[in-house]
Write a protein that holds these residues in place. Structure first.
Motif, PDB file in Angstrom:
ATOM      1  N   GLU A 182       7.326   3.575  -9.438  1.00 44.44           N
ATOM      2  CA  GLU A 182       8.353   3.872  -8.454  1.00 44.44           C
ATOM      3  C   GLU A 182       9.123   2.616  -8.083  1.00 44.44           C
ATOM      4  O   GLU A 182       8.543   1.570  -7.838  1.00 44.44           O
ATOM      5  N   ALA A 183      10.445   2.722  -8.058  1.00 48.91           N
ATOM      6  CA  ALA A 183      11.280   1.578  -7.696  1.00 48.91           C
ATOM      7  C   ALA A 183      11.153   1.277  -6.202  1.00 48.91           C
ATOM      8  O   ALA A 183      11.152   0.121  -5.783  1.00 48.91           O
ATOM      9  N   THR A 184      11.050   2.329  -5.389  1.00 45.27           N
ATOM     10  CA  THR A 184      10.921   2.169  -3.942  1.00 45.27           C
ATOM     11  C   THR A 184       9.549   2.675  -3.505  1.00 45.27           C
ATOM     12  O   THR A 184       9.297   3.887  -3.541  1.00 45.27           O
ATOM     13  N   PRO A 185       8.658   1.786  -3.132  1.00 48.31           N
ATOM     14  CA  PRO A 185       7.305   2.222  -2.739  1.00 48.31           C
ATOM     15  C   PRO A 185       7.333   3.029  -1.449  1.00 48.31           C
ATOM     16  O   PRO A 185       8.199   2.851  -0.590  1.00 48.31           O
ATOM     17  N   LYS A 186       6.367   3.929  -1.322  1.00 47.36           N
ATOM     18  CA  LYS A 186       6.217   4.740  -0.110  1.00 47.36           C
ATOM     19  C   LYS A 186       5.371   3.950   0.888  1.00 47.36           C
ATOM     20  O   LYS A 186       4.194   3.690   0.645  1.00 47.36           O
ATOM     21  N   ILE A 187       5.975   3.576   2.008  1.00 47.96           N
ATOM     22  CA  ILE A 187       5.316   2.725   2.994  1.00 47.96           C
ATOM     23  C   ILE A 187       4.555   3.572   4.008  1.00 47.96           C
ATOM     24  O   ILE A 187       5.112   4.492   4.616  1.00 47.96           O
ATOM     25  N   ASN A 188       3.276   3.288   4.164  1.00 52.40           N
ATOM     26  CA  ASN A 188       2.417   3.960   5.133  1.00 52.40           C
ATOM     27  C   ASN A 188       1.996   2.953   6.205  1.00 52.40           C
ATOM     28  O   ASN A 188       2.051   1.733   5.997  1.00 52.40           O
ATOM     29  N   THR A 189       1.554   3.467   7.352  1.00 52.18           N
ATOM     30  CA  THR A 189       1.069   2.605   8.432  1.00 52.18           C
ATOM     31  C   THR A 189      -0.216   3.185   9.014  1.00 52.18           C
ATOM     32  O   THR A 189      -0.273   4.374   9.331  1.00 52.18           O
ATOM     33  N   LEU A 190      -1.225   2.342   9.127  1.00 48.92           N
ATOM     34  CA  LEU A 190      -2.471   2.721   9.790  1.00 48.92           C
ATOM     35  C   LEU A 190      -2.541   1.960  11.105  1.00 48.92           C
ATOM     36  O   LEU A 190      -2.441   0.723  11.118  1.00 48.92           O
ATOM     37  N   SER A 191      -2.697   2.688  12.216  1.00 48.74           N
ATOM     38  CA  SER A 191      -2.692   2.066  13.540  1.00 48.74           C
ATOM     39  C   SER A 191      -3.923   2.475  14.331  1.00 48.74           C
ATOM     40  O   SER A 191      -4.296   3.654  14.338  1.00 48.74           O
ATOM     41  N   THR A 192      -4.535   1.513  14.998  1.00 45.54           N
ATOM     42  CA  THR A 192      -5.658   1.801  15.898  1.00 45.54           C
ATOM     43  C   THR A 192      -5.191   1.643  17.343  1.00 45.54           C
ATOM     44  O   THR A 192      -4.448   0.718  17.659  1.00 45.54           O
ATOM     45  N   PRO A 193      -5.640   2.518  18.232  1.00 45.86           N
ATOM     46  CA  PRO A 193      -5.290   2.377  19.645  1.00 45.86           C
ATOM     47  C   PRO A 193      -6.263   1.430  20.331  1.00 45.86           C
ATOM     48  O   PRO A 193      -7.229   0.948  19.712  1.00 45.86           O
ATOM     49  N   ALA A 194      -6.032   1.156  21.614  1.00 42.18           N
ATOM     50  CA  ALA A 194      -7.048   0.471  22.409  1.00 42.18           C
ATOM     51  C   ALA A 194      -8.286   1.360  22.408  1.00 42.18           C
ATOM     52  O   ALA A 194      -8.198   2.571  22.539  1.00 42.18           O
ATOM     53  N   GLY A 195      -9.455   0.760  22.201  1.00 40.21           N
ATOM     54  CA  GLY A 195     -10.686   1.536  22.119  1.00 40.21           C
ATOM     55  C   GLY A 195     -10.914   2.132  20.745  1.00 40.21           C
ATOM     56  O   GLY A 195     -11.722   3.043  20.590  1.00 40.21           O
ATOM     57  N   GLY A 196     -10.238   1.622  19.735  1.00 40.89           N
ATOM     58  CA  GLY A 196     -10.404   2.164  18.385  1.00 40.89           C
ATOM     59  C   GLY A 196     -10.554   1.075  17.342  1.00 40.89           C
ATOM     60  O   GLY A 196     -10.203  -0.084  17.561  1.00 40.89           O
ATOM     61  N   LYS A 197     -11.083   1.448  16.199  1.00 41.61           N
ATOM     62  CA  LYS A 197     -11.170   0.579  15.031  1.00 41.61           C
ATOM     63  C   LYS A 197     -11.165   1.481  13.813  1.00 41.61           C
ATOM     64  O   LYS A 197     -11.429   2.691  13.905  1.00 41.61           O
ATOM     65  N   PHE A 198     -10.871   0.917  12.638  1.00 41.36           N
ATOM     66  CA  PHE A 198     -10.884   1.745  11.427  1.00 41.36           C
ATOM     67  C   PHE A 198     -10.854   0.839  10.207  1.00 41.36           C
ATOM     68  O   PHE A 198     -10.497  -0.340  10.290  1.00 41.36           O
ATOM     69  N   SER A 199     -11.254   1.406   9.061  1.00 38.30           N
ATOM     70  CA  SER A 199     -11.234   0.650   7.811  1.00 38.30           C
ATOM     71  C   SER A 199     -10.479   1.425   6.737  1.00 38.30           C
ATOM     72  O   SER A 199     -10.355   2.655   6.792  1.00 38.30           O
ATOM     73  N   LEU A 200     -10.002   0.685   5.764  1.00 37.73           N
ATOM     74  CA  LEU A 200      -9.075   1.221   4.768  1.00 37.73           C
ATOM     75  C   LEU A 200      -9.325   0.561   3.424  1.00 37.73           C
ATOM     76  O   LEU A 200      -9.587  -0.638   3.358  1.00 37.73           O
ATOM     77  N   VAL A 201      -9.241   1.354   2.357  1.00 38.01           N
ATOM     78  CA  VAL A 201      -9.282   0.813   0.993  1.00 38.01           C
ATOM     79  C   VAL A 201      -7.926   1.064   0.363  1.00 38.01           C
ATOM     80  O   VAL A 201      -7.515   2.216   0.185  1.00 38.01           O
ATOM     81  N   LEU A 202      -7.203  -0.012   0.039  1.00 42.37           N
ATOM     82  CA  LEU A 202      -5.873   0.108  -0.541  1.00 42.37           C
ATOM     83  C   LEU A 202      -5.958   0.537  -2.000  1.00 42.37           C
ATOM     84  O   LEU A 202      -7.035   0.544  -2.604  1.00 42.37           O
ATOM     85  N   SER A 203      -4.816   0.881  -2.568  1.00 39.65           N
ATOM     86  CA  SER A 203      -4.799   1.428  -3.932  1.00 39.65           C
ATOM     87  C   SER A 203      -5.266   0.428  -4.980  1.00 39.65           C
ATOM     88  O   SER A 203      -5.673   0.824  -6.077  1.00 39.65           O
ATOM     89  N   ASP A 204      -5.224  -0.877  -4.674  1.00 40.64           N
ATOM     90  CA  ASP A 204      -5.701  -1.887  -5.626  1.00 40.64           C
ATOM     91  C   ASP A 204      -7.184  -2.182  -5.462  1.00 40.64           C
ATOM     92  O   ASP A 204      -7.736  -3.017  -6.169  1.00 40.64           O
ATOM     93  N   GLY A 205      -7.838  -1.511  -4.491  1.00 38.68           N
ATOM     94  CA  GLY A 205      -9.259  -1.745  -4.243  1.00 38.68           C
ATOM     95  C   GLY A 205      -9.536  -2.738  -3.135  1.00 38.68           C
ATOM     96  O   GLY A 205     -10.699  -2.935  -2.750  1.00 38.68           O
ATOM     97  N   SER A 206      -8.505  -3.380  -2.601  1.00 38.72           N
ATOM     98  CA  SER A 206      -8.689  -4.305  -1.479  1.00 38.72           C
ATOM     99  C   SER A 206      -9.127  -3.526  -0.245  1.00 38.72           C
ATOM    100  O   SER A 206      -8.684  -2.402  -0.012  1.00 38.72           O
ATOM    101  N   LYS A 207      -9.988  -4.172   0.568  1.00 39.84           N
ATOM    102  CA  LYS A 207     -10.512  -3.513   1.765  1.00 39.84           C
ATOM    103  C   LYS A 207      -9.982  -4.201   3.023  1.00 39.84           C
ATOM    104  O   LYS A 207      -9.872  -5.424   3.074  1.00 39.84           O
ATOM    105  N   VAL A 208      -9.678  -3.366   4.020  1.00 40.96           N
ATOM    106  CA  VAL A 208      -9.137  -3.869   5.281  1.00 40.96           C
ATOM    107  C   VAL A 208      -9.876  -3.207   6.435  1.00 40.96           C
ATOM    108  O   VAL A 208     -10.088  -1.990   6.428  1.00 40.96           O
TER     109      VAL A 208
END
Length: 400
Positions: A182-208
């Motif tokens: 794709e020439a224009t990537p689809k941009i996503n956003t993951l947001s945590t509120p106050a009192g929250g946390k979360f984890s994510l695995v990106l498409s390349d396998g990187s972890k956040v």
């Protein structure tokens, strides 16, 4: 305690070791709890306790096979054994003093609950607040939102050739089905509120991992010759290696370039300073055209509004405390502590009168109600707290 403090005969190092071991094994009796408490809080035995700890430290350093007391086990028991399971075992002597603080705190709370002789406070704990939990919102490129707090495991959505799912561990995983062009990537956003946390695995396998009140903006699939994300707040990264596609993390006017490494970025808008801390590998930090390399165990302190940066040794345990479900304070001011509590417990802070000019050193579990954190801080003797309608009231304790 029936004047036990005054009548007690000072024990030997063996007795102190025995009490600590029973604390670790959770076999300690109420009477032994009281005895350990007396040792720790009594100024007359303080030197004996510290001497014992110092002596044990020397033995461990000189003989790796000495295991009279499993201090790692003690640390895990005091905090959260489930969360710390599988952590690399390393000397925790820098936390012995903090662990002692926690023993005092736990015993104080224990006796308050069972004997009700705590002195009255000018403030009151009318309400309590639960700790933060796994909470986040995923915003897709078309603007649609997925609330992840109670979403069941399984497929959530697709973005082009990317499958988005929630795995059995509760983290969001982006799975590339095909090589995206794709020439224009689809941009996503993951947001945590106050009192929250979360984890994510990106498409390349990187972890956040995202801390409370944080966000990461990222493409569903990485295209071109680089991988780029943007963050706000605090995030810990474990980047998948790809020499052909360096990974860039942008925050305001600063940018971090990596090939494959582990690092933490703390950049909350309400904090005067931000920090980049490197655990493994190497990174290049750039701000306003000025670049510098960072080595493991180091951190860069910077502010958004100024060009100056400072590189220094990092306290890794303190930096990574949030990810390990801990508060680790190292001579931390009450103002900084209250900011952390605001984000993690989703509360507001109100100061009554003069703001207390105190600092605190200790380790406190983050997966506990806010009242226990506040009661531990009150052990300094210089501050008292109250809770009502998600507002923590902080007041300097008047000297008698």
């Amino acid at each position: 305690m029936d004047n036990q403090e005054h009548q007690m005969t000072l024990g030997t190092n063996d007795r102190l070791a025995e009490l600590f071991q029973k604390y670790v094994d959770k076999s300690i009796t109420e009477e032994e709890y009281a005895e350990l408490f007396v040792y720790i809080r009594n100024p007359e035995t303080k030197d004996e306790v510290l001497a014992f700890l110092d002596e044990h430290n020397k033995k461990v350093q000189s003989d790796a096979l000495v295991h009279e007391i499993d201090w790692d086990g003690m640390y895990a028991n005091i905090t959260n054994p489930k969360k710390l399971a599988g952590r690399e075992r390393k000397p925790l002597w820098k936390y012995v003093a903090a662990a002692v603080v926690l023993v005092v705190a736990s015993v104080t709370i224990y006796y308050t609950a069972n004997h009700s002789y705590q002195k009255s406070s000018p403030l009151a704990y009318h309400n309590d607040v639960l700790p933060g939990s796994e909470k986040a919102v995923l915003t897709l490129s078309d603007g649609s939102e997925i609330v992840l707090d109670h979403t069941a495991a399984g497929k959530l959505a697709t973005q082009g050739d990317i499958l988005i799912e929630k795995d059995a561990n509760g983290q969001i995983v982006y799975v590339a089905k095909n090589q995206s062009d794709e020439a224009t990537p689809k941009i996503n956003t993951l947001s945590t509120p106050a009192g929250g946390k979360f984890s994510l695995v990106l498409s390349d396998g990187s972890k956040v991992w995202l801390n409370a009140s944080s966000s990461i903006k990222f493409p569903a699939a990485f295209t071109g010759d680089a991988r780029r994300v943007e963050i706000k707040g605090e995030a810990y990264f474990e980047i998948a290696k790809d020499k052909r596609k360096p990974f860039y993390v942008r925050n305001g006017s600063s940018e971090i370039k990596v090939l494959g490494t582990h690092f933490n970025v703390m950049a909350y808008p309400d904090e005067y300073r931000s920090a980049l801390t490197l655990l493994e590998g190497s990174v290049q930090f750039t701000k306003n055209g000025q670049s510098q390399l960072l080595k493991p165990g180091k951190q860069i302190i910077y502010t958004e509004s100024e060009n100056e940066t400072k590189q220094q040794e990092a306290n890794i345990e303190e930096v990574m405390a949030w990810k390990n479900d801990l508060f680790v304070f190292n001579n931390t001011s009450i103002d900084e502590i209250m900011k952390e509590l605001t984000r993690w417990y989703d509360v507001k802070i109100k100061y009554e009168g003069e703001k207390p000019d105190i600092s605190f050193t200790g380790v406190i579990p983050r997966n506990t109600n806010v009242s226990k954190v506040l009661k531990t801080l009150e052990l300094t003797g210089d501050v008292v707290f109250g809770i009502e309608n998600n507002v923590i009231t902080c007041e300097k304790k008047m000297k008698k």
